[in-house]
Design an enzyme around this catalytic site. Structure first.
Site, mmCIF file in Angstrom:
data_model
loop_
_atom_site.group_PDB
_atom_site.id
_atom_site.type_symbol
_atom_site.label_atom_id
_atom_site.label_comp_id
_atom_site.label_asym_id
_atom_site.label_seq_id
_atom_site.Cartn_x
_atom_site.Cartn_y
_atom_site.Cartn_z
ATOM 1 N N HIS A 132 12.250 -22.445 -44.781
ATOM 2 C CA HIS A 132 11.363 -22.747 -43.655
ATOM 3 C C HIS A 132 10.317 -21.638 -43.512
ATOM 4 O O HIS A 132 10.553 -20.668 -42.793
ATOM 5 C CB HIS A 132 12.172 -22.814 -42.356
ATOM 6 N N ILE A 161 6.359 -17.264 -23.039
ATOM 7 C CA ILE A 161 4.985 -16.822 -23.326
ATOM 8 C C ILE A 161 4.670 -15.557 -22.527
ATOM 9 O O ILE A 161 4.050 -14.619 -23.032
ATOM 10 C CB ILE A 161 3.964 -17.936 -22.951
ATOM 11 N N GLU A 214 7.752 -21.651 -41.819
ATOM 12 C CA GLU A 214 7.169 -21.630 -40.466
ATOM 13 C C GLU A 214 7.746 -20.523 -39.583
ATOM 14 O O GLU A 214 7.117 -20.111 -38.614
ATOM 15 C CB GLU A 214 7.326 -22.999 -39.788
ATOM 16 N N ASP A 235 12.196 -19.891 -28.051
ATOM 17 C CA ASP A 235 11.406 -18.794 -27.480
ATOM 18 C C ASP A 235 11.360 -17.580 -28.408
ATOM 19 O O ASP A 235 10.401 -16.816 -28.383
ATOM 20 C CB ASP A 235 11.950 -18.378 -26.112
ATOM 21 N N GLY A 279 12.129 -32.270 -45.949
ATOM 22 C CA GLY A 279 10.867 -32.804 -46.472
ATOM 23 C C GLY A 279 10.753 -32.563 -47.969
ATOM 24 O O GLY A 279 10.350 -33.435 -48.745
ATOM 25 N N CYS A 336 12.091 -28.190 -46.257
ATOM 26 C CA CYS A 336 13.537 -28.390 -46.222
ATOM 27 C C CYS A 336 13.877 -29.858 -46.482
ATOM 28 O O CYS A 336 13.709 -30.303 -47.610
ATOM 29 C CB CYS A 336 14.125 -27.850 -44.934
ATOM 30 N N GLY A 359 6.890 -21.343 -18.828
ATOM 31 C CA GLY A 359 6.365 -20.475 -19.885
ATOM 32 C C GLY A 359 6.846 -19.040 -19.767
ATOM 33 O O GLY A 359 6.084 -18.106 -20.036
HETATM 34 N N1 GLN Z 1 19.710 -31.873 -43.929
HETATM 35 C C1 GLN Z 1 19.244 -31.079 -45.019
HETATM 36 C C2 GLN Z 1 20.296 -30.074 -45.477
HETATM 37 O O1 GLN Z 1 21.195 -29.778 -44.754
HETATM 38 C C3 GLN Z 1 17.946 -30.369 -44.663
HETATM 39 C C4 GLN Z 1 18.058 -29.426 -43.502
HETATM 40 C C5 GLN Z 1 16.733 -29.061 -42.902
HETATM 41 O O2 GLN Z 1 15.750 -29.766 -43.057
HETATM 42 N N2 GLN Z 1 16.686 -27.951 -42.152
HETATM 43 O O3 GLN Z 1 20.214 -29.589 -46.575
#
Ligand code: GLN
Length: 527
Positions: free
Chosen positions: A504, A19, A506, A71, A380, A378, A16
């Protein structure tokens, strides 16, 4: 004048260090200092972008589009700083710079060697933030004694000497508990410190990772065997959450020990008000909300920032988010209901390649048809789009060009800018891009503003030829890039929460500023 704090690890990996480095950063910030945190990784890859997540966990992306070690995610979540490509350096990048320079002829006549050429380049990168911040915290990856981290240690040794008094070494080790003997063992720590001393580095501060509380006697023993002041031997016990670590470090006086070592007046101990309020909420939020992560990497670290974002959003929603990994490779039309049973919401994870995508598509369909809150990120999001084409628009062969470049219904297509790229490393659409939100959309309400910026990492995109068909059938393209018109967010307003983002989100969640999309998703799941 900038001060330098070098953080190394000994005995075993996974202690860690990230962290601890983040906690040191947080504590110094709360005293009013500006900080940055850098990670030096000993591997030869230029960046972790081409690594399989099983090797190295998630690949974190900075605003300026560098693919980095996970990290850096901890650094940003703990301290709120915005890291860039300067914050993540690998042996590969160091060598590449030196070799390019050699080819240009910058060293004409000289033999290029690890010492001084490689070590000088490491030193230059380690001190690059000079004058821009009060403290530079430099975490060196790997474990003391590794062959590949030796040049970093030598650079650190030289800097400690040259910057006399402006640089200190913090060394993190492990104190194992031997159950059969009923004893905590300090010998590995002593050996690790000897190894460091053998490289000419005397640690100023020791942080002992331990699963059992260490008595003053144990700390005293380590202090006297390792030439370290007793007040500079701190323990890092297992905590119920990593976010307790800064407070535990402050309680033991780690930040004041660092300041004293650097000859800086210690002053009053800051309160850490908002951080403590977060911890208080974390302790009191006991109601559980179960969320399924549909992905293909059955490894905690593979979706690190997503896990942390959901967790943080949970705390602010006063619930404890319990994540359940659902392997998309095992999902079928027959078992999907069983797989997502008991889940208040589903997050469909990012990824590359075709393994496990049919399971993601089935999960997306199930959530849309049964109104289970669903968040696609992404890949998803791309699977949500493909599912909609197959089952609502009636294109049963719809696909992404990534998986099937012959399909006549390539609702996800390769981006124009990606078509002629041959190199794999660092060539995707990377980093922060603007996105404009449609006024009548749910995401516009969630964000509370019209234009946002989010980070990307992909090669494929929503195929704009299909926008009208989608919108007529009920999937809205509610976020678009103002310059390229790329579709960045889709949502199905008829569902309770059904949102897919090409970016993303996140990467932008922090402890004190949880991300609005995750906040709203968890709020819906909890409802
Ligand atoms: N493989 C997909 C793309 O290149 C999604 C990439 C991802 O999920 N970061 O567009």
């Amino acid at each position: 004048m900038t001060r330098y704090i070098f953080v190394t690890g000994g005995v075993v990996s996974s202690l860690g260090k990230g962290i601890i480095s983040s906690s040191i950063g947080k504590l110094l910030q709360s005293r009013g200092y500006s900080i940055t945190i850098q990670k030096f990784d000993p591997y030869i890859n230029i960046d972790p972008g081409t690594l399989n997540p099983y090797e190295h966990g998630e690949c974190y992306v900075t605003v300026d589009g560098m693919e980095t070690d996970l990290d850096l995610g901890h650094y940003e979540r703990f301290t709120g700083i915005r890291t860039t490509r300067q914050n993540s350096i690998t042996t590969g990048r160091i060598y590449q710079t030196v070799i390019d320079r050699e080819r240009r002829g910058d060293y004409l006549g000289k033999t290029i060697q690890v010492v001084p050429h490689i070590t000088d380049e490491i030193k230059a990168r380690m001190t690059a933030p000079e004058g821009t911040v009060d403290f530079v915290i430099t975490e060196v990856g790997g474990t003391i004694g590794d062959i590949e981290s030796a040049p970093f240690m030598e650079a650190m040794r030289q800097l400690k000497w040259e910057l006399s008094g402006r640089a200190i070494s913090v060394h993190l080790t492990y104190v194992p508990y031997l159950r059969a003997a009923g004893e905590l063992k300090t010998k590995p720590t002593q050996h690790s410190v000897k190894e460091l001393q053998g490289m000419g580095i005397q640690p100023d501060i020791l942080i002992l990772r331990t699963e059992q509380h260490l008595s003053d006697g144990v700390r005293q023993k380590v202090a006297s065997f390792c030439n370290v002041d007793l007040e500079c031997v701190v323990q890092s016990e297992d905590m119920p959450s990593i976010y307790e670590v800064p407070v535990s470090m402050q309680r033991q006086g780690l930040d004041s020990a660092i300041l004293r070592k650097l000859g800086i007046p210690v002053g009053e101990t800051p309160e850490l008000g908002p951080w403590r309020r977060f911890l208080e909420l974390q302790r009191t939020s006991t109601r559980e909300v179960h969320i399924g992560l549909v992905g293909k990497y059955d490894l905690q670290d593979a979706y690190k920032s997503i896990r942390e974002s959901l967790y943080l959003a949970g705390v602010y929603n006063e619930v404890r988010v319990k994540l359940h990994f659902i392997n998309s490779e095992n999902i079928t039309k027959q078992n999907i209901a069983k797989e997502v049973e008991g889940m208040a919401g589903i997050l469909i994870c990012p990824g590359f390649g075709s393994r496990g995508i049919e399971g993601k598509i089935i999960a997306a369909q199930y959530c849309r048809e049964h109104d289970v809150p669903a968040f696609g990120i992404c890949l998803g999001m791309q699977m949500m789009v493909i599912e909609f084409a197959r089952n609502v628009l009636g294109y049963c062969d719809a696909n992404s060009a990534e998986m099937d470049d012959k399909t006549p219904h390539n609702v996800i297509d390769i981006m124009e800018s990606q078509k002629n790229i041959e190199k794999m490393g660092g060539t995707m659409r990377l980093g922060a891009y603007a996105c404009e939100l449609r006024d009548d959309s749910r995401v516009r309400d969630i964000y509370g503003c019209k234009t946002i910026e989010e980070r990307h990492r992909h090669r494929y995109e929503f195929n704009n030829n299909y926008i009208d068909e989608y919108e007529k059938a009920g999937m809205q393209c509610v976020g678009r890039n103002p310059e390229s018109s790329l579709v960045e967010i889709v949502e199905v307003p008829g569902c309770r929460w059904y949102v897919g983002t090409q970016f993303h989100p996140e990467y932008q969640s922090t402890v004190l500023h949880p991300h609005p999309l995750f906040m709203d998703f968890v709020r819906t799941c909890k409802g």
